[in-house]
Design an enzyme around this catalytic site. Structure first.
Site, PDB file in Angstrom:
ATOM      1  N   HIS A  54       0.897  -1.286   0.133  1.00  0.00           N
ATOM      2  CA  HIS A  54       0.013   0.055  -0.048  1.00  0.00           C
ATOM      3  C   HIS A  54       0.988   1.284  -0.213  1.00  0.00           C
ATOM      4  O   HIS A  54       1.704   1.350   0.795  1.00  0.00           O
ATOM      5  CB  HIS A  54      -0.834   0.013   1.324  1.00  0.00           C
ATOM      6  CG  HIS A  54      -1.906  -0.866   1.118  1.00  0.00           C
ATOM      7  ND1 HIS A  54      -3.187  -0.578   1.665  1.00  0.00           N
ATOM      8  CD2 HIS A  54      -2.081  -2.255   0.920  1.00  0.00           C
ATOM      9  CE1 HIS A  54      -4.043  -1.760   1.547  1.00  0.00           C
ATOM     10  NE2 HIS A  54      -3.255  -2.715   0.913  1.00  0.00           N
ATOM     11  N   TYR A 112      -8.979   5.305   7.763  1.00  0.00           N
ATOM     12  CA  TYR A 112      -9.381   5.639   9.007  1.00  0.00           C
ATOM     13  C   TYR A 112     -10.186   6.693   9.076  1.00  0.00           C
ATOM     14  O   TYR A 112     -10.080   7.880   8.595  1.00  0.00           O
ATOM     15  CB  TYR A 112      -8.155   6.210   9.668  1.00  0.00           C
ATOM     16  CG  TYR A 112      -6.908   4.906   9.537  1.00  0.00           C
ATOM     17  CD1 TYR A 112      -6.135   4.590   8.771  1.00  0.00           C
ATOM     18  CD2 TYR A 112      -6.763   4.385  10.975  1.00  0.00           C
ATOM     19  CE1 TYR A 112      -5.085   3.652   8.949  1.00  0.00           C
ATOM     20  CE2 TYR A 112      -5.884   3.299  11.254  1.00  0.00           C
ATOM     21  CZ  TYR A 112      -4.854   2.909  10.135  1.00  0.00           C
ATOM     22  OH  TYR A 112      -4.162   2.077  10.338  1.00  0.00           O
ATOM     23  N   PRO A 115      -4.094  -0.220  18.808  1.00  0.00           N
ATOM     24  CA  PRO A 115      -3.991  -0.548  17.312  1.00  0.00           C
ATOM     25  C   PRO A 115      -4.141   0.373  16.263  1.00  0.00           C
ATOM     26  O   PRO A 115      -3.761   0.173  15.292  1.00  0.00           O
ATOM     27  CB  PRO A 115      -5.073  -1.683  17.212  1.00  0.00           C
ATOM     28  CG  PRO A 115      -6.268  -1.462  18.115  1.00  0.00           C
ATOM     29  CD  PRO A 115      -5.603  -0.818  19.361  1.00  0.00           C
ATOM     30  N   LYS A 139       1.323  -0.690  15.071  1.00  0.00           N
ATOM     31  CA  LYS A 139       2.335  -0.615  15.452  1.00  0.00           C
ATOM     32  C   LYS A 139       3.017  -1.864  16.403  1.00  0.00           C
ATOM     33  O   LYS A 139       4.066  -2.444  16.464  1.00  0.00           O
ATOM     34  CB  LYS A 139       2.906   0.468  16.419  1.00  0.00           C
ATOM     35  CG  LYS A 139       3.124   1.672  15.435  1.00  0.00           C
ATOM     36  CD  LYS A 139       4.434   1.674  14.720  1.00  0.00           C
ATOM     37  CE  LYS A 139       4.260   2.883  13.608  1.00  0.00           C
ATOM     38  NZ  LYS A 139       4.186   2.589  12.205  1.00  0.00           N
ATOM     39  N   TYR A 186       3.847   6.461  10.119  1.00  0.00           N
ATOM     40  CA  TYR A 186       3.125   5.312   9.906  1.00  0.00           C
ATOM     41  C   TYR A 186       3.892   4.218   9.164  1.00  0.00           C
ATOM     42  O   TYR A 186       3.901   2.881   9.584  1.00  0.00           O
ATOM     43  CB  TYR A 186       1.885   5.852   9.094  1.00  0.00           C
ATOM     44  CG  TYR A 186       1.052   4.702   8.773  1.00  0.00           C
ATOM     45  CD1 TYR A 186      -0.016   4.345   9.832  1.00  0.00           C
ATOM     46  CD2 TYR A 186       0.478   4.056   7.664  1.00  0.00           C
ATOM     47  CE1 TYR A 186      -1.012   3.287   9.690  1.00  0.00           C
ATOM     48  CE2 TYR A 186      -0.369   2.917   7.532  1.00  0.00           C
ATOM     49  CZ  TYR A 186      -1.174   2.676   8.420  1.00  0.00           C
ATOM     50  OH  TYR A 186      -2.205   1.676   8.333  1.00  0.00           O
TER      51      TYR A 186
HETATM   52  P1  FAD Z   1       1.597 -12.403  21.076  1.00  0.00           P
HETATM   53  O1  FAD Z   1       1.238 -12.608  19.805  1.00  0.00           O
HETATM   54  O2  FAD Z   1       0.401 -12.034  22.121  1.00  0.00           O
HETATM   55  O3  FAD Z   1       2.305 -13.887  21.402  1.00  0.00           O
HETATM   56  C1  FAD Z   1       2.413 -14.230  22.856  1.00  0.00           C
HETATM   57  C2  FAD Z   1       2.187 -15.921  22.941  1.00  0.00           C
HETATM   58  O4  FAD Z   1       2.668 -16.208  24.132  1.00  0.00           O
HETATM   59  C3  FAD Z   1       0.915 -16.238  22.593  1.00  0.00           C
HETATM   60  O5  FAD Z   1       0.933 -17.329  21.348  1.00  0.00           O
HETATM   61  C4  FAD Z   1       0.365 -16.934  23.904  1.00  0.00           C
HETATM   62  O6  FAD Z   1      -0.451 -17.981  23.659  1.00  0.00           O
HETATM   63  C5  FAD Z   1       1.840 -17.302  24.511  1.00  0.00           C
HETATM   64  N1  FAD Z   1       1.721 -17.445  26.109  1.00  0.00           N
HETATM   65  C6  FAD Z   1       1.198 -16.569  26.802  1.00  0.00           C
HETATM   66  N2  FAD Z   1       1.409 -17.009  28.203  1.00  0.00           N
HETATM   67  C7  FAD Z   1       2.379 -18.039  28.156  1.00  0.00           C
HETATM   68  C8  FAD Z   1       2.966 -18.790  28.945  1.00  0.00           C
HETATM   69  N3  FAD Z   1       2.557 -18.831  30.255  1.00  0.00           N
HETATM   70  N4  FAD Z   1       3.594 -19.846  28.415  1.00  0.00           N
HETATM   71  C9  FAD Z   1       3.977 -20.067  27.306  1.00  0.00           C
HETATM   72  N5  FAD Z   1       3.364 -19.347  26.146  1.00  0.00           N
HETATM   73  C10 FAD Z   1       2.631 -18.226  26.649  1.00  0.00           C
HETATM   74  N6  FAD Z   1       0.143  -5.057  15.370  1.00  0.00           N
HETATM   75  C11 FAD Z   1       0.622  -4.355  14.142  1.00  0.00           C
HETATM   76  O7  FAD Z   1       1.741  -4.197  14.197  1.00  0.00           O
HETATM   77  N7  FAD Z   1      -0.058  -3.858  12.992  1.00  0.00           N
HETATM   78  C12 FAD Z   1      -1.460  -4.133  13.340  1.00  0.00           C
HETATM   79  O8  FAD Z   1      -2.195  -3.506  12.283  1.00  0.00           O
HETATM   80  C13 FAD Z   1      -2.169  -4.510  14.419  1.00  0.00           C
HETATM   81  N8  FAD Z   1      -3.573  -4.504  14.523  1.00  0.00           N
HETATM   82  C14 FAD Z   1      -4.108  -5.212  15.739  1.00  0.00           C
HETATM   83  C15 FAD Z   1      -5.398  -5.572  15.791  1.00  0.00           C
HETATM   84  C16 FAD Z   1      -5.915  -6.357  16.633  1.00  0.00           C
HETATM   85  C17 FAD Z   1      -7.232  -6.513  16.779  1.00  0.00           C
HETATM   86  C18 FAD Z   1      -4.940  -6.718  17.756  1.00  0.00           C
HETATM   87  C19 FAD Z   1      -5.675  -7.517  18.873  1.00  0.00           C
HETATM   88  C20 FAD Z   1      -3.682  -6.533  17.901  1.00  0.00           C
HETATM   89  C21 FAD Z   1      -2.968  -5.795  16.848  1.00  0.00           C
HETATM   90  N9  FAD Z   1      -1.743  -5.456  16.598  1.00  0.00           N
HETATM   91  C22 FAD Z   1      -1.382  -4.649  15.678  1.00  0.00           C
HETATM   92  C23 FAD Z   1      -0.980  -5.816  17.617  1.00  0.00           C
HETATM   93  C24 FAD Z   1      -0.288  -7.435  17.575  1.00  0.00           C
HETATM   94  O9  FAD Z   1      -1.059  -8.225  17.294  1.00  0.00           O
HETATM   95  C25 FAD Z   1       0.708  -7.807  18.849  1.00  0.00           C
HETATM   96  O10 FAD Z   1       1.296  -6.499  19.359  1.00  0.00           O
HETATM   97  C26 FAD Z   1       1.505  -8.990  18.580  1.00  0.00           C
HETATM   98  O11 FAD Z   1       0.785  -9.943  18.483  1.00  0.00           O
HETATM   99  C27 FAD Z   1       2.630  -9.063  19.582  1.00  0.00           C
HETATM  100  O12 FAD Z   1       3.406 -10.191  19.321  1.00  0.00           O
HETATM  101  P2  FAD Z   1       4.168 -10.892  20.472  1.00  0.00           P
HETATM  102  O13 FAD Z   1       4.847 -12.185  19.912  1.00  0.00           O
HETATM  103  O14 FAD Z   1       4.914  -9.905  21.253  1.00  0.00           O
HETATM  104  O15 FAD Z   1       2.854 -11.511  21.477  1.00  0.00           O
HETATM  105  C1  DHB Z   2      -5.384  -3.524  10.686  1.00  0.00           C
HETATM  106  C2  DHB Z   2      -5.223  -3.294  11.982  1.00  0.00           C
HETATM  107  C3  DHB Z   2      -4.792  -2.146  12.611  1.00  0.00           C
HETATM  108  O1  DHB Z   2      -4.684  -2.038  13.914  1.00  0.00           O
HETATM  109  C4  DHB Z   2      -4.620  -0.935  11.714  1.00  0.00           C
HETATM  110  O2  DHB Z   2      -4.409   0.253  12.201  1.00  0.00           O
HETATM  111  C5  DHB Z   2      -4.772  -1.201  10.243  1.00  0.00           C
HETATM  112  C6  DHB Z   2      -5.192  -2.365   9.740  1.00  0.00           C
HETATM  113  C7  DHB Z   2      -5.756  -4.653  10.160  1.00  0.00           C
HETATM  114  O3  DHB Z   2      -6.144  -5.799  10.851  1.00  0.00           O
HETATM  115  O4  DHB Z   2      -5.803  -4.800   9.038  1.00  0.00           O
END
Ligand code: FAD
Ligand code: DHB
Length: 388
Positions: free
Chosen positions: A72, A200, A292, A296, A384
Site C-alpha cells: 500500500h 481511517y 492498534p 505498530k 506510519y
Molecule cells: P503475542 O502475539 O501475544 O504472543 C504471545 C504468545 O505467548 C501467545 O501465543 C500466547 O499464547 C503465548 N503465551 C502466553 N502466556 C504463556 C505462558 N505462560 N507460557 C507459554 N506461552 C504463553 N500490530 C501491528 O503491528 N499492526 C497491526 O495492524 C495490528 N493490529 C492489531 C489488531 C488487533 C485486533 C489486535 C488484537 C492487535 C493488533 N496488533 C497490531 C498488535 C499485535 O497483534 C501484537 O502486538 C503482537 O501479537 C505482539 O506479538 P508478541 O509475539 O509480542 O505477543
Molecule cells: C489493521 C489493523 C490495525 O490496527 C490498523 O491500524 C490497520 C489495519 C488490520 O487488521 O488490517
C-alpha cells in the site's frame, strides 16, 4: 533438557527470535501454551512496516509475504463527510504491506520446523527459576509430565497476560499505563474490498477502519464499549453502524457481505521498564502495548527481537555483553516513538466520552491541519511507515 536460550511464547516475537538465533547458530527452545492450529488461526494484526518486511525477508521468511501481501502506497483519512489521501510513498519514499499476522506466524512455524527447531506446544504451568543467576531454568508440564529446561537466557515473548513480566524483580521497575475506556469491534467479511487502501474514519458516532485481508475478505473495525459483547451486535446492527460512520459525500459505500468472525478488544497504552533483569529479557507485548490505531504492535515485537538477537549473537560470538546490557535503552527509543504515534492517532480519530465541545473542535481542526499541511501529513506518514 538444556538449551542456550529458552523462549516463552510462540507469537511473532518468540518465533522470529528463535529463527534469528538459529540463523546465527544459537540453539533455543520455544514454549507455547496454545496449540499450533490455534496460534495459526488467531486473527490479529495486518500491517507490516517496510523495516519489518526487510527483517522477515532477510531472515528468509518473506517469500509468501512478498507474493501474497498487498503493498500500500497510501492511506485515507475520512471525516466531515470527505475522504483525504495521505500519499505515504510520495511523502516518505516508503510503503506498508497488508499481510495478516497469522500468515506471518504460519511462515515462521514452517521455517522453524523445517530447520528441526524445537517448538513445544500446549504446555502448562510455566514457571521461572533462578532468573537472578547465570543458569536460569523454566519448569512446565507437557502431556501430563513435568519437565524442566536449563538455559543461559530466558526470553519472555508471552504477551501482555504472560508469566515472565510478573517474574521480573519488582525493585526498580516502572510501569506506564493509559486506558482509553473504549475498544474496537473487529469483523471479517466475505466480500470484495471496499477500498484499495485503508480508510481511517472519524465520526461523531465513533471511529471506524476499513482494511482488507485478501481479494475476497475484508477486515473492518469500529470503536465500541470494551465491556460490550459480540452477541449484542446482529449483522444488521453492525452494517447500520458502519454505514453511518463511513458515510461520505462522494457516494462511496462500504461493501456488505457475510460476517464470519466477530471480536472485541480493549485499548490501552502500556510500557514496563526495564526490559531486562539479569538473564531474563522481555520482548514484544509482554513489555509494552499500543492501541492498534497506529498499526505498530507486531512491528514493535519484530524490532525488539531484532535488537535482542544481535545482542545474543555478540554474546555467543565475541563473549561480550554490552549490546545485551544496552537492550532496554535501544529498544525503548523505538517503543516510545511508537507509543507516542499510536496515542496520537487514537486521540485524533476516536470520540472520547468526556470530551468538551472545545476539545471536539480542536480534534476537527487538527484533522484539517493534517490533510492540508504537507508538513503534518509527512509527520503522520513517517511515523506510519516506521521511518524513525
Ligand atoms: P503475542 O502475539 O501475544 O504472543 C504471545 C504468545 O505467548 C501467545 O501465543 C500466547 O499464547 C503465548 N503465551 C502466553 N502466556 C504463556 C505462558 N505462560 N507460557 C507459554 N506461552 C504463553 N500490530 C501491528 O503491528 N499492526 C497491526 O495492524 C495490528 N493490529 C492489531 C489488531 C488487533 C485486533 C489486535 C488484537 C492487535 C493488533 N496488533 C497490531 C498488535 C499485535 O497483534 C501484537 O502486538 C503482537 O501479537 C505482539 O506479538 P508478541 O509475539 O509480542 O505477543
Ligand atoms: C489493521 C489493523 C490495525 O490496527 C490498523 O491500524 C490497520 C489495519 C488490520 O487488521 O488490517
Amino acid at each position: 533438557m538444556r538449551t542456550q536460550v529458552t523462549i516463552i511464547g510462540a507469537g511473532p516475537a518468540g518465533l522470529l527470535l528463535s529463527h534469528l538465533l538459529h540463523l546465527s547458530g544459537i540453539e533455543s527452545i520455544v514454549l507455547e501454551t496454545r496449540s499450533r492450529a490455534d496460534i495459526e488461526a488467531t486473527i490479529r494484526a495486518g500491517v507490516l512496516e517496510q523495516g519489518t518486511m526487510d527483517i522477515l525477508a532477510n531472515a528468509g521468511v518473506g517469500a509468501r509475504m512478498k507474493a501474497e501481501g498487498a503493498l500500500h502506497h497510501g492511506v485515507e483519512l475520512a471525516f466531515g463527510g470527505r475522504r483525504h489521501r495521505i500519499d505515504l510513498t510520495e511523502l516518505t519514499g516508503k510503503a506498508i504491506t497488508v499481510y495478516p499476522q497469522h500468515e506471518v506466524i504460519k511462515d515462521l512455524v514452517a521455517a522453524r520446523l523445517a530447520a528441526q527447531g524445537q517448538l513445544l506446544f500446549e504446555v502448562s504451568g510455566v514457571q521461572l527459576q533462578g532468573v537472578d543467576t547465570t543458569t536460569p531454568s523454566v519448569s512446565f508440564v507437557r502431556a501430563g509430565e513435568a519437565a524442566r529446561i536449563d538455559a543461559d537466557f530466558v526470553i519472555g515473548c508471552d504477551g501482555y497476560h504472560g508469566v515472565t513480566r510478573p517474574a521480573m524483580p519488582p525493585q526498580g521497575r516502572e510501569d506506564f499505563t493509559r486506558n482509553y475506556g473504549f475498544g474496537w469491534f473487529g469483523i471479517l467479511v466475505e466480500s470484495a474490498p471496499s477500498s484499495d487502501e485503508l480508510i481511517y474514519a472519524r465520526h461523531d458516532r465513533g471511529f471506524a477502519l476499513v482494511s482488507k485481508r485478501t481479494p475476497t475478505v475484508q477486515r473492518l473495525y469500529f470503536q465500541c464499549d470494551p465491556a460490550d459483547h459480540v452477541d449484542n451486535w446482529s449483522d444488521d446492527r453492525i452494517w447500520a453502524e458502519l454505514h453511518a460512520r463511513l458515510e461520505n459525500n462522494d457516494g462511496w459505500r462500504v461493501n456488505e457481505g457475510r460476517i464470519f468472525q466477530k471480536g472485541i478488544i480493549g485499548m490501552r497504552s502500556f510500557v514496563s521498564t526495564p526490559m531486562q533483569a539479569g538473564r531474563l529479557f522481555l520482548a514484544g507485548d509482554s513489555a509494552h502495548i499500543v492501541p492498534p490505531t497506529g498499526a505498530k504492535g507486531m512491528n514493535l515485537a519484530v524490532s525488539d527481537v531484532n535488537v535482542l538477537a544481535q545482542g545474543l549473537e555478540q554474546f555467543y560470538r565475541q563473549g561480550r555483553d554490552d549490546r545485551l546490557q544496552g537492550y532496554t535503552d535501544a529498544a525503548l527509543k523505538r517503543i516510545w516513538r511508537a507509543e507516542y504515534f499510536s496515542w496520537w492517532m487514537t486521540s485524533l480519530l476516536h470520540t472520547f466520552a468526556d470530551a468538551t465541545p472545545f476539545q471536539r473542535e480542536m480534534q476537527r481542526a487538527e484533522l484539517e491541519c493534517v490533510v492540508s499541511s504537507r508538513a503534518m501529513a509527512t509527520a503522520l506518514a513517517e511515523n506510519y511507515v516506521g521511518a524513525f
